[in-house]
Design a protein around this motif. Structure first.
Motif, PDB file in Angstrom:
ATOM      1  N   ASN A 118       1.678   2.493  -3.210  1.00 13.14           N
ATOM      2  CA  ASN A 118       0.499   2.934  -3.965  1.00 13.14           C
ATOM      3  C   ASN A 118       0.114   1.932  -5.057  1.00 13.14           C
ATOM      4  O   ASN A 118      -0.346   2.312  -6.142  1.00 13.14           O
ATOM      5  CB  ASN A 118       0.720   4.319  -4.590  1.00 13.14           C
ATOM      6  CG  ASN A 118       0.862   5.394  -3.532  1.00 13.14           C
ATOM      7  OD1 ASN A 118       0.123   5.409  -2.545  1.00 13.14           O
ATOM      8  ND2 ASN A 118       1.818   6.302  -3.722  1.00 13.14           N
ATOM      9  N   LEU A 119       0.325   0.653  -4.743  1.00 12.20           N
ATOM     10  CA  LEU A 119      -0.028  -0.386  -5.708  1.00 12.20           C
ATOM     11  C   LEU A 119      -1.535  -0.545  -5.774  1.00 12.20           C
ATOM     12  O   LEU A 119      -2.188  -0.746  -4.756  1.00 12.20           O
ATOM     13  CB  LEU A 119       0.622  -1.720  -5.303  1.00 12.20           C
ATOM     14  CG  LEU A 119       0.291  -2.908  -6.196  1.00 12.20           C
ATOM     15  CD1 LEU A 119       0.865  -2.712  -7.600  1.00 12.20           C
ATOM     16  CD2 LEU A 119       0.824  -4.207  -5.581  1.00 12.20           C
ATOM     17  N   ARG A 120      -2.076  -0.457  -6.972  1.00  8.67           N
ATOM     18  CA  ARG A 120      -3.504  -0.678  -7.183  1.00  8.67           C
ATOM     19  C   ARG A 120      -3.647  -2.059  -7.816  1.00  8.67           C
ATOM     20  O   ARG A 120      -3.284  -2.263  -8.982  1.00  8.67           O
ATOM     21  CB  ARG A 120      -4.090   0.410  -8.082  1.00  8.67           C
ATOM     22  CG  ARG A 120      -3.941   1.811  -7.505  1.00  8.67           C
ATOM     23  CD  ARG A 120      -4.483   2.869  -8.459  1.00  8.67           C
ATOM     24  NE  ARG A 120      -5.914   2.740  -8.643  1.00  8.67           N
ATOM     25  CZ  ARG A 120      -6.827   3.268  -7.816  1.00  8.67           C
ATOM     26  NH1 ARG A 120      -6.434   3.953  -6.740  1.00  8.67           N
ATOM     27  NH2 ARG A 120      -8.111   3.129  -8.050  1.00  8.67           N
ATOM     28  N   SER A 121      -4.157  -2.995  -7.030  1.00 14.40           N
ATOM     29  CA  SER A 121      -4.226  -4.376  -7.489  1.00 14.40           C
ATOM     30  C   SER A 121      -5.427  -5.076  -6.869  1.00 14.40           C
ATOM     31  O   SER A 121      -5.633  -5.019  -5.650  1.00 14.40           O
ATOM     32  CB  SER A 121      -2.938  -5.116  -7.100  1.00 14.40           C
ATOM     33  OG  SER A 121      -3.081  -6.509  -7.238  1.00 14.40           O
ATOM     34  N   LEU A 122      -6.226  -5.725  -7.709  1.00 12.76           N
ATOM     35  CA  LEU A 122      -7.354  -6.494  -7.197  1.00 12.76           C
ATOM     36  C   LEU A 122      -6.864  -7.632  -6.303  1.00 12.76           C
ATOM     37  O   LEU A 122      -7.520  -7.984  -5.317  1.00 12.76           O
ATOM     38  CB  LEU A 122      -8.166  -7.063  -8.362  1.00 12.76           C
ATOM     39  CG  LEU A 122      -8.973  -6.042  -9.176  1.00 12.76           C
ATOM     40  CD1 LEU A 122      -9.593  -6.710 -10.398  1.00 12.76           C
ATOM     41  CD2 LEU A 122     -10.068  -5.423  -8.299  1.00 12.76           C
ATOM     42  N   GLU A 125      -6.372  -8.484   1.266  1.00 10.46           N
ATOM     43  CA  GLU A 125      -6.737  -7.704   2.451  1.00 10.46           C
ATOM     44  C   GLU A 125      -8.101  -8.156   2.999  1.00 10.46           C
ATOM     45  O   GLU A 125      -8.300  -8.220   4.226  1.00 10.46           O
ATOM     46  CB  GLU A 125      -6.769  -6.218   2.110  1.00 10.46           C
ATOM     47  CG  GLU A 125      -6.747  -5.319   3.323  1.00 10.46           C
ATOM     48  CD  GLU A 125      -6.349  -3.890   3.021  1.00 10.46           C
ATOM     49  OE1 GLU A 125      -6.113  -3.148   3.984  1.00 10.46           O
ATOM     50  OE2 GLU A 125      -6.290  -3.525   1.822  1.00 10.46           O
ATOM     51  N   SER A 173     -15.453  -5.981 -10.725  1.00  7.81           N
ATOM     52  CA  SER A 173     -14.150  -6.321 -11.320  1.00  7.81           C
ATOM     53  C   SER A 173     -13.809  -7.795 -11.174  1.00  7.81           C
ATOM     54  O   SER A 173     -12.991  -8.325 -11.932  1.00  7.81           O
ATOM     55  CB  SER A 173     -13.046  -5.478 -10.676  1.00  7.81           C
ATOM     56  OG  SER A 173     -13.287  -4.101 -10.863  1.00  7.81           O
ATOM     57  N   ARG A 183       0.833  -1.206   0.000  1.00  7.00           N
ATOM     58  CA  ARG A 183       0.000   0.000   0.000  1.00  7.00           C
ATOM     59  C   ARG A 183       0.866   1.254   0.000  1.00  7.00           C
ATOM     60  O   ARG A 183       0.518   2.268  -0.611  1.00  7.00           O
ATOM     61  CB  ARG A 183      -0.921   0.007   1.220  1.00  7.00           C
ATOM     62  CG  ARG A 183      -2.034  -1.033   1.210  1.00  7.00           C
ATOM     63  CD  ARG A 183      -2.980  -0.818   0.055  1.00  7.00           C
ATOM     64  NE  ARG A 183      -4.129  -1.732   0.118  1.00  7.00           N
ATOM     65  CZ  ARG A 183      -4.903  -2.011  -0.928  1.00  7.00           C
ATOM     66  NH1 ARG A 183      -4.640  -1.462  -2.112  1.00  7.00           N
ATOM     67  NH2 ARG A 183      -5.912  -2.842  -0.813  1.00  7.00           N
ATOM     68  N   ASP A 205      -6.369  -6.266  -2.969  1.00  7.87           N
ATOM     69  CA  ASP A 205      -7.662  -6.046  -2.310  1.00  7.87           C
ATOM     70  C   ASP A 205      -8.227  -7.357  -1.762  1.00  7.87           C
ATOM     71  O   ASP A 205      -8.726  -7.412  -0.622  1.00  7.87           O
ATOM     72  CB  ASP A 205      -8.663  -5.438  -3.301  1.00  7.87           C
ATOM     73  CG  ASP A 205      -8.298  -4.007  -3.697  1.00  7.87           C
ATOM     74  OD1 ASP A 205      -7.637  -3.329  -2.882  1.00  7.87           O
ATOM     75  OD2 ASP A 205      -8.679  -3.581  -4.796  1.00  7.87           O
ATOM     76  N   ARG A 225     -16.979  -3.723  -2.901  1.00  9.82           N
ATOM     77  CA  ARG A 225     -16.408  -2.585  -3.648  1.00  9.82           C
ATOM     78  C   ARG A 225     -15.804  -3.042  -4.970  1.00  9.82           C
ATOM     79  O   ARG A 225     -15.866  -2.314  -5.971  1.00  9.82           O
ATOM     80  CB  ARG A 225     -15.363  -1.881  -2.780  1.00  9.82           C
ATOM     81  CG  ARG A 225     -14.621  -0.755  -3.497  1.00  9.82           C
ATOM     82  CD  ARG A 225     -13.817   0.099  -2.518  1.00  9.82           C
ATOM     83  NE  ARG A 225     -12.918  -0.680  -1.703  1.00  9.82           N
ATOM     84  CZ  ARG A 225     -11.705  -1.093  -2.102  1.00  9.82           C
ATOM     85  NH1 ARG A 225     -11.290  -0.826  -3.336  1.00  9.82           N
ATOM     86  NH2 ARG A 225     -10.929  -1.777  -1.279  1.00  9.82           N
ATOM     87  N   ILE A 226     -15.208  -4.224  -4.996  1.00  5.72           N
ATOM     88  CA  ILE A 226     -14.550  -4.708  -6.222  1.00  5.72           C
ATOM     89  C   ILE A 226     -15.418  -5.747  -6.941  1.00  5.72           C
ATOM     90  O   ILE A 226     -14.936  -6.434  -7.844  1.00  5.72           O
ATOM     91  CB  ILE A 226     -13.167  -5.313  -5.897  1.00  5.72           C
ATOM     92  CG1 ILE A 226     -13.312  -6.537  -4.972  1.00  5.72           C
ATOM     93  CG2 ILE A 226     -12.250  -4.269  -5.277  1.00  5.72           C
ATOM     94  CD1 ILE A 226     -12.004  -7.281  -4.741  1.00  5.72           C
TER      95      ILE A 226
END
Length: 359
Positions: A251-255, A261, A284, A248, A258, A280-281
């Motif tokens: 700033n990794l944006r990864s499903l 977590e 996707s 985090r 998520d 939220r996902i």
């Protein structure tokens, strides 16, 4: 007068013939003397074994018989001349005389030979299906600190994989990571074997070792995500949390991050937070049966039995032979009081479970 002139002409012709005769005799004597001197010099100062080796290299393609004679002479004079033995091995191998090559190399101190030359002979042997001979040469080069060492180790790894020798594959893959520690390919090979053998604890340690090396950023991120999955599988929540925090911070944006977590929240006893992330996902990951299954388990944790059954049924469409999924459905339908559906999935679960345990 004519008589006198004729006599003078005959005398001059005789003189010319005599000059040519003596000149020819002199030239022949010089050649004979030169040849004799050459023979004497050859016996007094014969070409060195290095000269014989160089000459054989030059004529190997055009005159293999003479090249063989030169190399055998070099070996007769210097049996410890490893490169001469290896080059002669290549020459014999090109003539499909592999039995002779085997015997020759058994008498050759390979540890003193050229690694590059041994790799060439190994390639020739492999092409001729002389795999054991090729392996012998690769093993020899793999123990040398030289530019050819990684290629030898890679060849040993590849050959072990083809032959199905898992222990050897693992050994050579591990050695390759030690020799080329900054090679992402070497690390992926090594960890891939560990994961295929379900050695998850060892894979975790390997990923940590790899992450201490100078690897490309993309490989490092992928390794951290896989490390995170393994830590969650092993139940090491604390270490998994540290990985999530680090990723985090980048700033990794990864499903995948998520979902990891969400799994951690569930393991911590926080199904509401886990469900919030999964909802939220939702759009996707709508086609990911494992994530849908996870959401069903979170629903089950929260007592939302209908939502759990719906998610499990959706996941089952992609994973029809997953015994644990059938077990989950049997349980949720039992709790809903739908005994027929529960019995149906219980029966399938038992069949799959028995089948998995049958050798």
């Amino acid at each position: 007068m004519n008589f006198i002139r004729g006599t003078e002409v005959r005398v001059k012709n005789n003189e010319r013939q005599q000059i040519r005769f003596f000149r020819t005799r002199f030239q022949r004597l010089c050649l004979l003397a030169g040849g004799t001197v050459g023979v004497i010099l050859f016996w007094l100062w014969p070409p060195s074994v290095a000269d014989l080796y160089r000459q054989s290299e030059q004529i190997m393609a055009t005159d293999p018989d003479q090249a063989e004679r030169l190399l055998r002479e070099a070996l007769q004079r210097s049996p410890e001349f490893a490169d001469a033995g290896i080059l002669l091995g290549r020459l014999l191998g090109q003539q499909d005389r592999w039995d002779e090559v085997q015997k020759l190399l058994s008498e050759t101190p390979l540890q003193d030979g050229s690694a590059a030359l041994m790799m060439q002979l190994a390639d020739d042997a492999e092409s001729a299906s002389e795999s054991e001979l090729a392996r012998t040469l690769w093993v020899e080069v793999s123990g040398m600190s030289c530019p050819e060492q990684p290629a030898a180790l890679q060849s040993l790894f590849r050959a072990s994989q083809i032959d199905g020798r898992d222990a050897d594959s693992l050994k050579w893959a591990r050695r390759l990571t030690q020799v080329t520690s900054d090679s992402a390919v070497a690390w992926w090979q090594f960890v891939g074997i560990l994961e295929s053998q379900k050695r998850i604890t060892d894979a975790v340690e390997a990923y940590r070792q790899a992450l201490a090396c100078e690897l490309p950023q993309q490989d490092r991120l992928e390794m951290r995500l896989r490390l995170l999955d393994h830590l969650i599988f092993l139940g090491d929540v604390s270490a998994a949390r540290q990985e999530v925090s680090y990723l985090r911070m980048l700033n990794l944006r990864s499903l995948r991050l998520d979902v990891a977590e969400a799994r951690l929240h569930r393991m911590d006893g926080n199904p509401e937070q886990a469900l919030a992330i999964l909802n939220r996902i939702r759009d996707s990951v709508d086609n990911s049966p494992r994530v849908i299954w996870l959401r069903g388990r979170v629903h089950l944790d929260l007592g939302s039995l209908r939502a759990a059954a719906s998610d499990f049924e959706r996941a089952l469409q992609s994973l029809p032979e997953d015994e644990v999924l059938h077990f989950n459905l049997a349980e949720v339908y039992r709790r809903l009081g739908e005994d027929e559906k529960s019995a149906h999935h219980q029966k399938i679960y038992q069949q799959l479970h028995r089948s998995a345990r049958t050798p």
